[in-house]
Write an enzyme that holds these catalytic residues in place. Sequence first.
Site, PDB file in Angstrom:
ATOM      1  N   PRO A 160      33.737  82.101  59.707  1.00 13.63           N
ATOM      2  CA  PRO A 160      32.717  81.201  60.626  1.00 13.63           C
ATOM      3  C   PRO A 160      32.463  79.916  59.633  1.00 13.63           C
ATOM      4  O   PRO A 160      31.940  80.069  58.373  1.00 13.63           O
ATOM      5  CB  PRO A 160      31.517  82.558  60.194  1.00 13.63           C
ATOM      6  CG  PRO A 160      32.665  83.381  60.342  1.00 13.63           C
ATOM      7  CD  PRO A 160      34.132  83.114  59.938  1.00 13.63           C
ATOM      8  N   ASP A 161      31.499  79.418  60.785  1.00 17.23           N
ATOM      9  CA  ASP A 161      30.996  77.952  59.902  1.00 17.23           C
ATOM     10  C   ASP A 161      29.420  78.450  58.619  1.00 17.23           C
ATOM     11  O   ASP A 161      29.529  79.982  59.939  1.00 17.23           O
ATOM     12  CB  ASP A 161      30.402  77.276  60.274  1.00 17.23           C
ATOM     13  CG  ASP A 161      29.327  76.667  61.366  1.00 17.23           C
ATOM     14  OD1 ASP A 161      29.798  75.673  62.111  1.00 17.23           O
ATOM     15  OD2 ASP A 161      29.305  78.021  61.680  1.00 17.23           O
ATOM     16  N   PHE A 162      28.576  77.986  58.738  1.00 11.83           N
ATOM     17  CA  PHE A 162      27.410  78.535  57.806  1.00 11.83           C
ATOM     18  C   PHE A 162      26.447  78.920  59.035  1.00 11.83           C
ATOM     19  O   PHE A 162      25.339  79.753  59.258  1.00 11.83           O
ATOM     20  CB  PHE A 162      27.043  78.021  56.709  1.00 11.83           C
ATOM     21  CG  PHE A 162      27.809  77.919  55.841  1.00 11.83           C
ATOM     22  CD1 PHE A 162      29.427  77.073  55.528  1.00 11.83           C
ATOM     23  CD2 PHE A 162      27.658  78.601  54.790  1.00 11.83           C
ATOM     24  CE1 PHE A 162      30.315  77.481  54.607  1.00 11.83           C
ATOM     25  CE2 PHE A 162      29.040  79.658  53.851  1.00 11.83           C
ATOM     26  CZ  PHE A 162      29.953  78.616  54.021  1.00 11.83           C
ATOM     27  N   ARG A 163      26.072  77.401  59.714  1.00 15.47           N
ATOM     28  CA  ARG A 163      25.203  77.419  60.707  1.00 15.47           C
ATOM     29  C   ARG A 163      24.941  77.089  62.071  1.00 15.47           C
ATOM     30  O   ARG A 163      23.805  76.826  62.289  1.00 15.47           O
ATOM     31  CB  ARG A 163      24.331  75.818  59.592  1.00 15.47           C
ATOM     32  CG  ARG A 163      23.756  75.808  58.466  1.00 15.47           C
ATOM     33  CD  ARG A 163      23.429  74.855  57.769  1.00 15.47           C
ATOM     34  NE  ARG A 163      23.075  74.918  56.478  1.00 15.47           N
ATOM     35  CZ  ARG A 163      24.013  75.253  55.464  1.00 15.47           C
ATOM     36  NH1 ARG A 163      25.086  74.914  54.983  1.00 15.47           N
ATOM     37  NH2 ARG A 163      22.938  75.497  53.867  1.00 15.47           N
ATOM     38  N   ASN A 181      34.125  72.983  51.727  1.00 17.53           N
ATOM     39  CA  ASN A 181      35.181  74.899  52.137  1.00 17.53           C
ATOM     40  C   ASN A 181      35.952  75.375  50.947  1.00 17.53           C
ATOM     41  O   ASN A 181      35.642  74.418  50.180  1.00 17.53           O
ATOM     42  CB  ASN A 181      35.969  74.351  52.701  1.00 17.53           C
ATOM     43  CG  ASN A 181      35.668  73.860  54.047  1.00 17.53           C
ATOM     44  OD1 ASN A 181      33.934  73.556  54.352  1.00 17.53           O
ATOM     45  ND2 ASN A 181      36.273  73.524  55.108  1.00 17.53           N
ATOM     46  N   ASP A 228      38.189  77.803  50.691  1.00 18.78           N
ATOM     47  CA  ASP A 228      38.813  78.262  51.990  1.00 18.78           C
ATOM     48  C   ASP A 228      40.543  78.145  51.302  1.00 18.78           C
ATOM     49  O   ASP A 228      41.309  78.783  52.041  1.00 18.78           O
ATOM     50  CB  ASP A 228      38.493  78.472  53.242  1.00 18.78           C
ATOM     51  CG  ASP A 228      38.538  77.036  53.950  1.00 18.78           C
ATOM     52  OD1 ASP A 228      37.921  77.219  54.915  1.00 18.78           O
ATOM     53  OD2 ASP A 228      39.255  76.343  53.236  1.00 18.78           O
ATOM     54  N   HIS A 279      32.470  71.871  45.964  1.00 19.19           N
ATOM     55  CA  HIS A 279      31.682  73.847  45.714  1.00 19.19           C
ATOM     56  C   HIS A 279      32.086  74.616  45.349  1.00 19.19           C
ATOM     57  O   HIS A 279      31.891  75.660  45.310  1.00 19.19           O
ATOM     58  CB  HIS A 279      30.274  74.016  47.153  1.00 19.19           C
ATOM     59  CG  HIS A 279      30.500  73.302  47.539  1.00 19.19           C
ATOM     60  ND1 HIS A 279      29.491  73.724  49.112  1.00 19.19           N
ATOM     61  CD2 HIS A 279      29.245  71.829  47.182  1.00 19.19           C
ATOM     62  CE1 HIS A 279      28.598  71.990  49.260  1.00 19.19           C
ATOM     63  NE2 HIS A 279      28.213  71.701  48.444  1.00 19.19           N
TER      64      HIS A 279
HETATM   65  N1  APR Z   1      34.844  71.375  65.503  1.00 20.47           N
HETATM   66  C1  APR Z   1      33.731  70.356  65.427  1.00 20.47           C
HETATM   67  N2  APR Z   1      32.517  70.916  64.176  1.00 20.47           N
HETATM   68  C2  APR Z   1      31.805  71.989  64.139  1.00 20.47           C
HETATM   69  C3  APR Z   1      33.341  73.001  65.060  1.00 20.47           C
HETATM   70  C4  APR Z   1      35.021  72.539  65.273  1.00 20.47           C
HETATM   71  N3  APR Z   1      35.370  72.863  65.456  1.00 20.47           N
HETATM   72  N4  APR Z   1      32.550  74.095  64.239  1.00 20.47           N
HETATM   73  C5  APR Z   1      31.367  74.138  63.791  1.00 20.47           C
HETATM   74  N5  APR Z   1      31.057  72.349  63.867  1.00 20.47           N
HETATM   75  C6  APR Z   1      30.060  71.392  63.443  1.00 20.47           C
HETATM   76  C7  APR Z   1      28.974  72.655  63.321  1.00 20.47           C
HETATM   77  O1  APR Z   1      28.228  72.080  64.541  1.00 20.47           O
HETATM   78  C8  APR Z   1      27.991  71.827  62.108  1.00 20.47           C
HETATM   79  O2  APR Z   1      27.315  70.590  62.790  1.00 20.47           O
HETATM   80  O3  APR Z   1      30.410  71.792  61.932  1.00 20.47           O
HETATM   81  C9  APR Z   1      29.072  71.958  61.113  1.00 20.47           C
HETATM   82  C10 APR Z   1      29.123  72.605  60.171  1.00 20.47           C
HETATM   83  O4  APR Z   1      27.967  73.399  59.287  1.00 20.47           O
HETATM   84  P1  APR Z   1      27.558  74.422  58.259  1.00 20.47           P
HETATM   85  O5  APR Z   1      27.499  75.690  58.722  1.00 20.47           O
HETATM   86  O6  APR Z   1      26.363  74.219  57.488  1.00 20.47           O
HETATM   87  O7  APR Z   1      28.835  74.012  56.866  1.00 20.47           O
HETATM   88  P2  APR Z   1      28.697  72.941  55.787  1.00 20.47           P
HETATM   89  O8  APR Z   1      28.243  71.766  56.522  1.00 20.47           O
HETATM   90  O9  APR Z   1      29.956  73.058  55.789  1.00 20.47           O
HETATM   91  O10 APR Z   1      27.448  73.699  55.224  1.00 20.47           O
HETATM   92  C11 APR Z   1      28.005  73.038  53.820  1.00 20.47           C
HETATM   93  O11 APR Z   1      26.399  75.033  52.585  1.00 20.47           O
HETATM   94  O12 APR Z   1      26.166  77.078  52.401  1.00 20.47           O
HETATM   95  C12 APR Z   1      26.095  76.090  52.121  1.00 20.47           C
HETATM   96  O13 APR Z   1      27.693  75.596  50.000  1.00 20.47           O
HETATM   97  C13 APR Z   1      28.056  76.731  52.017  1.00 20.47           C
HETATM   98  O14 APR Z   1      29.389  74.575  51.633  1.00 20.47           O
HETATM   99  C14 APR Z   1      28.539  75.183  52.415  1.00 20.47           C
HETATM  100  C15 APR Z   1      27.564  74.035  52.552  1.00 20.47           C
END
Ligand code: APR
Length: 281
Positions: free
Chosen positions: A45-48, A120, A122, A139
């Site tokens: 899962p992503d974060f937000r 990332n 991972d 990070h």
């Molecule tokens: N394809 C394209 N975009 C995607 C997909 C996908 N399959 N899945 C998710 N996204 C987009 C989301 O819409 C969002 O804009 O990827 C982005 C993910 O954002 P975050 O969840 O905030 O992740 P990230 O930007 O890596 O977070 C940055 O926050 O918590 C800290 O240290 C942690 O490295 C992390 C940092």
Amino acid sequence: VTEDTPPLTLQERTLPAVADLIKSGRARRIVVMTGAGISTAAGIPDFRSPDTGLYANLAALNLPEPEAVFDLTFFRQNPRPFYVLARELYPGARYRPTISHVFLALLARKGLLHALFTQNIDCLERAGGVPGDRIVEAHGSFASQRCVDCKVLFDEGKMRGFVERGEVPRADDGVCGGLVKPDIVFFGEPLPRAFFDRMSAVKEADLVLVMGTSLQVHPFAGLPDMVNEDIPRVLFNLERVGSFGTQADDVMVLGDCDGGVRRLADELGWRDELEKTWREL
Ligand code: APR
């Protein structure tokens, strides 16, 4: 960028135009910036993201706020929520690199990847075939762990055991017994030296790809704005983020990043190689 690289004109700002930049040899120092969005297709899962993001699913850990799980002050008071999460995130064979990771490996294989800045932890870029010397883990990563107080390194085999059991490891060199934390960057911690040392690569780019990041967390989020204004920036993301759309040469491929990358691979004539490399991982 060589003097004779004409800036992309308005109608050229499309994926075929980006592919032409690469095929014509005008883009050969490509800098890529990635976030959790390129690993969601791998099952991480992503974060937000509203419903599926990690921060939306940490409620069970009753944190003061979701980001506390990566906050150093909170971790010192209560390391347990982090170690519950670490079990999910710890790199291992269970997660497979995505098409997007493999596309980055193709860029490297073709001598076109000048630098890859990733947020990332991972390690899927490396698993996807991107050479380690091209990757800047802004990070940090789970590759090593140490005591938060005396900084003594902690054995990886022991760490894996603690993570798998969901237990909290403490330094066991008989000196301070402080909490052990992986070398991932928590809120309140400085980014690795390598991030600042390698930042100049952004200024050397002749094409920039930003993939799967909300660009919410600085200083990483500032990287796309360091790009020279005559250099095309291409966003592969579900949503528009950061300052994309404000620079003349911005190209936005909104949607699933694997789909966008597949379209670019089609324009480049790399699609078969991409799919084959991914299948053979
Ligand atoms: N394809 C394209 N975009 C995607 C997909 C996908 N399959 N899945 C998710 N996204 C987009 C989301 O819409 C969002 O804009 O990827 C982005 C993910 O954002 P975050 O969840 O905030 O992740 P990230 O930007 O890596 O977070 C940055 O926050 O918590 C800290 O240290 C942690 O490295 C992390 C940092």
